[in-house]
Design an enzyme around this catalytic site. Sequence first.
Site, PDB file in Angstrom:
ATOM      1  CG  ASN A  33      -0.398  -0.804   2.384  1.00 34.13           C
ATOM      2  OD1 ASN A  33       0.298  -0.264   2.987  1.00 34.13           O
ATOM      3  ND2 ASN A  33      -1.107  -2.034   2.604  1.00 34.13           N
ATOM      4  N   GLY A  50      -7.633  -4.057  -1.147  1.00 33.31           N
ATOM      5  CA  GLY A  50      -8.043  -5.077  -2.093  1.00 33.31           C
ATOM      6  C   GLY A  50      -8.534  -4.595  -3.549  1.00 33.31           C
ATOM      7  CB  SER A  78      -4.473   0.284   2.944  1.00 36.17           C
ATOM      8  OG  SER A  78      -3.674  -0.834   3.306  1.00 36.17           O
ATOM      9  CD  GLU A  80      -0.694  -3.644   7.444  1.00 36.35           C
ATOM     10  OE1 GLU A  80      -1.096  -3.245   8.383  1.00 36.35           O
ATOM     11  OE2 GLU A  80      -0.543  -4.934   7.294  1.00 36.35           O
TER      12      GLU A  80
HETATM   13 ZN   LIG Z   1       1.546  -6.019   3.941  1.00 40.03          ZN
END
Ligand SMILES: [Zn+2]
Length: 224
Positions: A33, A50, A78, A80
């Site tokens: 990301n 995704g 994301s 994260e």
């Molecule tokens: Zn990762």
Amino acid sequence: MNLSDQLLETRKKVVEKGIEMLSTNLTVGTWGNISCRVPGEEYIAITPTGMSYDTLVPEDIVVLDLRGNIINGTRKPSIELPLHLAIYNAREDVQAIVHTHSAYATAMAVARREIPGAVEDLVQIVGGNVRVNEYALPGTEQLGINTVKAMEGRSAVLLANHGMLGAGRDLEEAFRVCQVVEKSAQVTLLAQLMGGVVEIPQDDIVGMRNFYLQGYGQDKEKSL
Ligand SMILES: [Zn+2]
């Protein structure tokens, strides 16, 4: 530039870097990301979760404040996001972040072995060795805490059993950090096959890091 132009500009840059990340094999599929700060605002722009990088359009990039509230965008950010937010909140010097699952850096992260400060371009752009963080599950706040700690004084870090993360003063630099870390991981593995790695003395690392930081913006290529 007004806010909506600024957001569009920032989102475009994130989309462009996503395409570049795919084309340079730094990641595969939808993994990894990318984010960056929106200039002049307390906002960041981050890739959605995704979605394939080659299908992204600027509107897919999610804009949030530094506490994670969505300011603009309809996609889910994301997974994260907490990791990116932890770094932006802890590190004023970081303007952009690229996180990848590239092969050689991930090999080091799986072995939980740091990349030593043994390559000149690495120590210039990262500031020294690249440490491995303490393991935490993806998407958790703990991953953010562990990563900030392992990244202290550096612009890159290996995420244990996961991948790597590079930061920079702009997206271009964050992306270049990831490329240099990936290459350095490969070089380290090869050097270990030939008997070991010889690290650069700490004084020289500091000198080269300062030279790089001062040279940036005037003659980027030369400083590398
Ligand atoms: Zn990762």
